[in-house]
Design a protein around this motif. Sequence first.
Motif, PDB file in Angstrom:
ATOM      1  N   ARG A 164      -6.986   5.925  -9.136  1.00  0.00           N
ATOM      2  CA  ARG A 164      -7.002   4.468  -9.292  1.00  0.00           C
ATOM      3  C   ARG A 164      -6.055   4.035 -10.414  1.00  0.00           C
ATOM      4  NH1 ARG A 164     -11.267   2.028  -6.469  1.00  0.00           N
ATOM      5  NH2 ARG A 164     -12.648   3.572  -5.505  1.00  0.00           N
ATOM      6  N   ASP A 219     -10.802  10.669  -8.394  1.00  0.00           N
ATOM      7  CA  ASP A 219     -10.826   9.252  -8.038  1.00  0.00           C
ATOM      8  C   ASP A 219     -10.361   8.355  -9.173  1.00  0.00           C
ATOM      9  OD1 ASP A 219     -12.633   6.566  -8.046  1.00  0.00           O
ATOM     10  OD2 ASP A 219     -12.120   7.125  -5.991  1.00  0.00           O
ATOM     11  N   ILE A 272       0.860  -1.185   0.000  1.00  0.00           N
ATOM     12  CA  ILE A 272       0.000   0.000   0.000  1.00  0.00           C
ATOM     13  C   ILE A 272       0.897   1.235   0.000  1.00  0.00           C
ATOM     14  CG2 ILE A 272      -1.816   1.252   1.232  1.00  0.00           C
ATOM     15  CD1 ILE A 272      -2.436  -1.416   2.674  1.00  0.00           C
ATOM     16  N   TYR A 328      -4.722   0.531   7.623  1.00  0.00           N
ATOM     17  CA  TYR A 328      -3.416   0.434   6.957  1.00  0.00           C
ATOM     18  C   TYR A 328      -2.467  -0.486   7.731  1.00  0.00           C
ATOM     19  CZ  TYR A 328       1.283   2.006   5.560  1.00  0.00           C
ATOM     20  OH  TYR A 328       2.597   2.059   5.153  1.00  0.00           O
ATOM     21  N   ILE A 349      -2.506   4.203  -8.828  1.00  0.00           N
ATOM     22  CA  ILE A 349      -2.196   3.221  -7.785  1.00  0.00           C
ATOM     23  C   ILE A 349      -2.336   1.788  -8.284  1.00  0.00           C
ATOM     24  CG2 ILE A 349      -2.953   2.335  -5.536  1.00  0.00           C
ATOM     25  CD1 ILE A 349      -3.688   5.262  -4.823  1.00  0.00           C
ATOM     26  N   ASN A 389      -3.587   6.597  -0.800  1.00  0.00           N
ATOM     27  CA  ASN A 389      -4.929   6.155  -1.173  1.00  0.00           C
ATOM     28  C   ASN A 389      -6.018   7.095  -0.670  1.00  0.00           C
ATOM     29  OD1 ASN A 389      -2.958   3.941  -0.911  1.00  0.00           O
ATOM     30  ND2 ASN A 389      -4.581   2.700  -1.785  1.00  0.00           N
ATOM     31  N   GLN A 390      -5.757   7.810   0.417  1.00  0.00           N
ATOM     32  CA  GLN A 390      -6.763   8.756   0.897  1.00  0.00           C
ATOM     33  C   GLN A 390      -6.428  10.200   0.520  1.00  0.00           C
ATOM     34  OE1 GLN A 390      -7.456   9.836   4.915  1.00  0.00           O
ATOM     35  NE2 GLN A 390      -5.358   9.491   5.634  1.00  0.00           N
ATOM     36  N   TRP A 429      -6.507  11.175  -4.572  1.00  0.00           N
ATOM     37  CA  TRP A 429      -7.734  11.476  -5.310  1.00  0.00           C
ATOM     38  C   TRP A 429      -8.178  12.919  -5.114  1.00  0.00           C
ATOM     39  CZ3 TRP A 429     -12.149  13.159  -2.900  1.00  0.00           C
ATOM     40  CH2 TRP A 429     -12.231  12.960  -1.518  1.00  0.00           C
TER      41      TRP A 429
END
Length: 380
Positions: free
Chosen positions: A280, A276, A262, A352, A283, A267-268, A271
Amino acid sequence: MRAETVYQELTDDYRREVRVEELVFEAAEAYPGLLPTREQIAGERAKKQADKAGLELEQGAFLSQLLASPRAGTHLVHAMLRPRREALDRLEAFRSSGRADLGLATVERIGNAGHVNLRNPRFLNAEDDGATAALELGVDLVLLDPACEVGVLRGSVVDHPRHAGRRVFNAGLNLTHLYHGQISFVNFMIARELGLVAKIHRGHWLGDDWEGGLEDFEEKPWLAAVESFAIGGGCQLLLVMDRVIAEEGAYFNLPARKEGIIPGNANQRLWRYVGDRVARQAILFERAFKTGEPEAAQLCDRVVARDAMDTAIAEDAAQLTSAGLVSAVANRRAMRIGQEPVDQFRRYMAVYARDQSRCLYAPALIANLEQNWRAHERRP
């Protein structure tokens, strides 16, 4: 025993702060069998990642439960925002000389800016346990020195044949060290997010109120100077910066899928910059962003010629505080609270911690490193 109960007892009912690196071993000593001991983890570190017994999975489960607790998790987040003892010990010398050699990082005060330079040339300025700890010390010194009003993060010159004589911002996680078992789950994967990155994002917690929700941190604006590239963890750092300057031709990417892990808190956060769908793509499908492209402009504020970087840093550092440090800090804090308050960060880190530990011990990780990085052919 519940992680929250263990934490409450180890911290004397929340009156004592313990960094996560020591917390897991204090818990192991106080409650035999709960977590692997310091000696067991040291023994694991002598093995390649593929040969380890997976003891860090227990640490991941424990820290996940702990961070999921609103009270205990919030206290730990604040505890990790304290200045490190090593930084306090070096502060007087740094304030006097304006320079500090931290081994894998250096700090230099230039004008009103504190420049933290990553210096890991053998690995193209990749991050590992030692480099991340050195960077956090550098960030601590900049935050503690009243003469530094702005922090600047930059990569030092490397000697790799392909980039000899050039600065490289950050090559991300040292995958060679990861393959050979030299990346610690707690000291790197967790402490980096709760320490180094969080201190750039939020500053220091120097007070006593950790439950009030006012985010009363001692913080400063930060600027990143991206030369060559910002890969993986380097790209993650851009997401907590107030200003990003990149040289022409530089690129940013998050090759997490190829590595099998990760990408920190990207990831938070990603975006919010690129949307978004594009996040994606970055990542999950390794999409890179190169200066000059529309999406790259969402990650980078200014693109300059290679020989113009020093001037651009000085100009933007001055601009960040031209109306005073108080208003600069107040505005960055207001934006952060609207986007990612401490409680949201804590909840993300709870998931996480569990999932990243599982990623580190998934069979696919080793296959990815051998296929995509040829890690088995590289020396640690």
